[in-house]
Each structure stands twice: as structure tokens, then as C-alpha cells.
Design an enzyme around this catalytic site. Structure first.
Site, PDB file in Angstrom:
ATOM      1  N   ILE A 192      -4.941   3.635  -7.738  1.00  0.00           N
ATOM      2  CA  ILE A 192      -4.692   2.356  -7.056  1.00  0.00           C
ATOM      3  C   ILE A 192      -4.251   2.673  -5.633  1.00  0.00           C
ATOM      4  O   ILE A 192      -3.259   3.381  -5.437  1.00  0.00           O
ATOM      5  CB  ILE A 192      -3.571   1.547  -7.757  1.00  0.00           C
ATOM      6  CG1 ILE A 192      -3.885   1.336  -9.240  1.00  0.00           C
ATOM      7  CG2 ILE A 192      -3.355   0.203  -7.059  1.00  0.00           C
ATOM      8  CD1 ILE A 192      -2.696   0.845 -10.042  1.00  0.00           C
ATOM      9  N   HIS A 193      -4.997   2.182  -4.641  1.00  0.00           N
ATOM     10  CA  HIS A 193      -4.585   2.479  -3.266  1.00  0.00           C
ATOM     11  C   HIS A 193      -4.877   1.369  -2.264  1.00  0.00           C
ATOM     12  O   HIS A 193      -4.331   1.368  -1.177  1.00  0.00           O
ATOM     13  CB  HIS A 193      -5.280   3.764  -2.776  1.00  0.00           C
ATOM     14  CG  HIS A 193      -6.684   3.540  -2.302  1.00  0.00           C
ATOM     15  ND1 HIS A 193      -7.751   3.422  -3.166  1.00  0.00           N
ATOM     16  CD2 HIS A 193      -7.191   3.386  -1.052  1.00  0.00           C
ATOM     17  CE1 HIS A 193      -8.857   3.208  -2.467  1.00  0.00           C
ATOM     18  NE2 HIS A 193      -8.547   3.183  -1.193  1.00  0.00           N
ATOM     19  N   ARG A 194      -5.723   0.400  -2.606  1.00  0.00           N
ATOM     20  CA  ARG A 194      -6.106  -0.602  -1.615  1.00  0.00           C
ATOM     21  C   ARG A 194      -4.943  -1.519  -1.260  1.00  0.00           C
ATOM     22  O   ARG A 194      -4.178  -1.940  -2.124  1.00  0.00           O
ATOM     23  CB  ARG A 194      -7.294  -1.431  -2.110  1.00  0.00           C
ATOM     24  CG  ARG A 194      -8.597  -0.673  -2.085  1.00  0.00           C
ATOM     25  CD  ARG A 194      -9.791  -1.572  -2.319  1.00  0.00           C
ATOM     26  NE  ARG A 194     -11.013  -0.792  -2.206  1.00  0.00           N
ATOM     27  CZ  ARG A 194     -11.707  -0.623  -1.083  1.00  0.00           C
ATOM     28  NH1 ARG A 194     -11.298  -1.209   0.025  1.00  0.00           N
ATOM     29  NH2 ARG A 194     -12.801   0.116  -1.064  1.00  0.00           N
ATOM     30  N   ARG A 213       1.288   5.422  -0.385  1.00  0.00           N
ATOM     31  CA  ARG A 213       1.621   4.006  -0.200  1.00  0.00           C
ATOM     32  C   ARG A 213       1.886   3.340  -1.547  1.00  0.00           C
ATOM     33  O   ARG A 213       2.789   2.502  -1.673  1.00  0.00           O
ATOM     34  CB  ARG A 213       0.491   3.283   0.531  1.00  0.00           C
ATOM     35  CG  ARG A 213       0.809   1.808   0.797  1.00  0.00           C
ATOM     36  CD  ARG A 213      -0.243   1.128   1.650  1.00  0.00           C
ATOM     37  NE  ARG A 213      -1.551   1.112   1.046  1.00  0.00           N
ATOM     38  CZ  ARG A 213      -2.600   1.792   1.491  1.00  0.00           C
ATOM     39  NH1 ARG A 213      -2.490   2.569   2.543  1.00  0.00           N
ATOM     40  NH2 ARG A 213      -3.774   1.726   0.881  1.00  0.00           N
ATOM     41  N   ASP A 217      -9.401   1.015  -7.964  1.00  0.00           N
ATOM     42  CA  ASP A 217      -9.832   0.076  -6.929  1.00  0.00           C
ATOM     43  C   ASP A 217     -10.556   0.823  -5.811  1.00  0.00           C
ATOM     44  O   ASP A 217     -10.841   0.260  -4.762  1.00  0.00           O
ATOM     45  CB  ASP A 217      -8.647  -0.734  -6.378  1.00  0.00           C
ATOM     46  CG  ASP A 217      -7.560   0.116  -5.738  1.00  0.00           C
ATOM     47  OD1 ASP A 217      -7.762   1.338  -5.578  1.00  0.00           O
ATOM     48  OD2 ASP A 217      -6.498  -0.438  -5.398  1.00  0.00           O
TER      49      ASP A 217
END
Length: 380
Positions: free
Chosen positions: A219-221, A256, A303
Site C-alpha cells: 500500500i503506497h498511493r 509514507r 494499490d
């Protein structure tokens, strides 16, 4: 007489893609093509960028702008200035851009203003969601490019709908661009690095997991990591999957994402996630380690556009944590399901992949020779 390319990279996926092009130049076009590598510094963390140059045998960049993080406008503006200065100094025949990052857009603006032909690799991808910065970047870059190399026929069809012609004849220019389906350059890398990864990495042993016993999650978006409601919904769904289906999760965490988990998840959910014995959180992994994790996962939840494709390359079902995807082919094939951040849809998709499936993984991304194909077109 040979040609000179300036290749712009800045984000981790671009470094990986660039390795395929650099390798093809080095092994097959060394007497015809000179490549000057420019790193914008968009990703500056060693785990997210620097280690890749050694691991993938990419030449160290000739230039590094060291831009680092910042707001979109600030970051892109600093890149434009730096890239323009390099282009004026190096006087290349082409500038090569990958994908849809701020580095891509900066390269497109800088090159088009000083009339250097742009080669856009991964042209024609569309999510048709202009709230995504990536969508703006890719559309604008396509429309100032001279060579548009799409990884799929869907990408070519998207360009045709926007007024591009596939019957243009050389010499190609910004007003008479060439549009080609050359296959996916990332498939070149998957074929090349898959065996190497098995020999050089020990990620499964290090994490203590067995093949086909875990689900890989990335998950990074920004849309997911920066929205408290979405991030909580995704992790609630993951916790349900772990507890209801007794599965193990392996989650390499983007910096992030790690930061936002602490800031945005409810305290109870956050504690449940970080303390759960079946959820393995780990720092970002290298490209070769990621290949091994993808190869041996039971299923992939992501994602990431790149990870979606790699799931398909390795014939793994994929749950996509977005409402749309640029890689519509894998959804059409039944190999992936769009679930957005909806726990119900995520759980239903997992259930649909739990038992025997009849997914057909057709060769929709070419034959693994995209880099050679596009370079042959440039030297004609």
C-alpha cells in the site's frame, strides 16, 4: 554515426525499468547508442532508490539533481530547471521518459521547450481519473512526445481515441508522432531477473515464511495512505482476512505508509495490526526480493500499478485497492478484481480466489523484448 539518449529516472519503478533499457544498450546497441542517465532524486531514501543501482547493475547516474521531496509544484519546478540545463549541455538526440511521475512531467516540459524529441515508455496508459496526479502527468507527456511506446494494445487504443494516428510515417516529430505497441519493458526484467533473484536473495528464509502460505500486501498511493477513512477500511479488511481465513500477510511498508499508519489508524486497529502474529510488517525490500515474494505468494493485494502487472507475470490472483486501473487487461482476464478501499469487496474478492480458479494468463504484455524493439525503432 550513433545517437545519444538522456534517460530521466527519479522514482523506484523507473530505476527498475531503466535497467532493461540500459542492459539492452550495453549488450546489443553499444556501438550505436550512448546513454546519459539523469536521476532527479525524487526518491532519495537508500532503501527506496540507491541500492537498486548496485542490485540491478545499472550504471551510476551521470547527473543527480538531488531534488528530494516537496510539494508537486516545487518539486517539479526544480526538476525542470535542472533537466533543461543538462539537455542544453548534453545536446541529446532524444530524451527518454518512463511512466507518470513528477520526474516524467518535468522531463517532458523541459525537453519540449527546447525542442528535443521525447520518447515516452508506457505511453497510452489511462485510469480516466484526473484527480490522480499520475493521470495528469501521463496525459501531458504523451501529447508532447515524438515516440509513444505502449506496453499493450489497450494503450494504443487509448491514444487513438485522443487523436493519435498509428499510420504516421517517419520522420517522426512532435506533430507527426510514432505510436507503437512494443510490449512491456517490465516483462523484459521479470524474465531476466526471476532466476537471478532465486540465487541472490534469501527473503523467504529471513522472514520465516514458506512458499504459497502467505498473501503479499503493498500500500503506497496517496489516495490510500493520506485518507484516514480509506486507510482504516483497508486495514480493517486485512485484519478480517487474517482472522477469518487464518492467512499470513507479508507487508513491505513504504515509509509514507508506516508513518500514516501511526497517524491515521485508530489506536485499537493500529495495535492489532502491529502486534498480530500472522501479519509480518517489514521495511521496503529490494527489487530482487520483491520478485521472490511475488513468485511465491498465494495471492497479492496492492494499490501499485507495477505490482499488479508483476502479479500477472507470475500468474498470481490480484486484489486491487483502487477504483480503477491502467492495466484493464488483467481485470478483463479475471486475474484481478478492483475493490477500492471497500472491506466487503476486498473480502468477497479474496473468497472468489480462495478455491480453484479458471484464470487464463494470456501473453498480453509481449514476448519480453520490448527494450530491443523500441531501440531498433529509434536507430532507424
Amino acid at each position: 554515426m550513433g545517437i545519444k539518449l538522456i534517460t530521466i529516472i527519479g522514482a523506484r519503478p523507473q530505476i527498475i525499468k531503466a535497467s532493461a533499457l540500459s542492459r539492452a544498450i550495453r549488450t546489443r546497441f553499444a556501438h550505436q547508442i550512448t546513454e546519459v542517465l539523469v536521476h532527479t532524486g525524487q526518491h532519495y531514501d537508500e532503501n527506496m532508490s540507491g541500492v537498486f543501482f548496485d542490485e540491478l547493475a545499472i550504471p551510476q547516474p551521470t547527473y543527480n539533481l538531488g531534488v528530494g521531496s516537496g510539494n508537486h509544484g516545487e518539486q517539479t519546478g526544480r526538476m525542470i530547471k535542472g533537466i533543461e540545463e543538462i539537455v542544453v549541455t548534453e545536446r541529446p538526440d532524444f530524451i527518454v521518459l518512463y511512466g507518470d511521475t513528477n520526474s516524467t512531467l518535468a522531463g517532458a516540459i523541459a525537453a519540449s521547450k527546447v525542442h528535443v524529441p521525447i520518447v515516452h515508455i508506457e505511453a497510452g496508459l489511462r485510469s480516466y481519473n484526473k484527480t490522480m496526479p499520475e493521470e495528469i502527468n501521463r496525459v501531458l507527456t504523451d501529447h508532447v512526445s515524438t515516440y509513444l511506446f505502449s506496453p499493450t494494445q489497450t494503450g494504443v487504443n487509448n491514444l487513438i481515441r485522443e487523436g493519435f494516428r498509428t499510420d504516421n510515417q517517419p520522420p517522426y516529430t512532435i506533430d507527426n508522432p510514432g505510436v507503437f505497441n512494443v510490449g512491456d519493458i517490465m516483462y523484459d526484467n521479470t524474465l531476466y531477473f526471476a532466476d537471478l533473484a532465486k540465487q541472490k536473495t534469501y527473503i523467504l528464509e529471513r522472514l520465516g515464511v514458506q512458499p504459497e502460505t502467505y498473501v503479499l500486501v503493498t500500500i503506497h498511493r496517496n489516495a490510500n495512505t493520506d485518507d484516514a477513512s480509506r486507510l482504516n477500511s483497508i486495514f480493517e479488511a486485512l485484519l478480517i482476512l487474517v482472522e477469518k481465513y487464518r492467512i499470513n500477510l507479508v507487508m513491505p511498508l513504504h515509509p509514507r505508509t508506516l508513518k500514516q499508519m501511526s497517524a491515521l489508524l485508530s489506536s485499537e486497529l493500529h495495535q492489532s495490526i502491529i502486534n498480530h502474529p500472522a501479519i509480518q510488517l517489514c521495511p521496503p525490500v529490494s527489487y530482487l526480493e520483491m520478485i521472490v515474494l511475488e513468485q511465491h505468494a498465494k495471492l497479492i493485494i496492492t494499490d501499485s500499478g507495477g505490482v499488479q502487472k508483476e502479479a500477472y507475470f507470475f500468474k498470481k490472483p490480484c486484489i486491487i485497492l483502487r477504483a480503477e486501473t491502467e492495466w484493464v487487461e488483467i481485470v478483463d482476464q479475471g486475474a484481478a478484481v478492483l475493490c477500492d478501499a471497500d472491506p466487503t469487496q476486498i473480502i468477497e474478492a479474496f473468497q472468489s480466489f480462495e478455491g480453484p480458479t479458471s484464470i487464463t494468463f494470456n501473453p498480453i504484455y509481449g514476448e519480453g523484448d520490448a527494450a530491443a524493439q523500441l531501440l531498433n525503432l529509434l536507430i532507424l
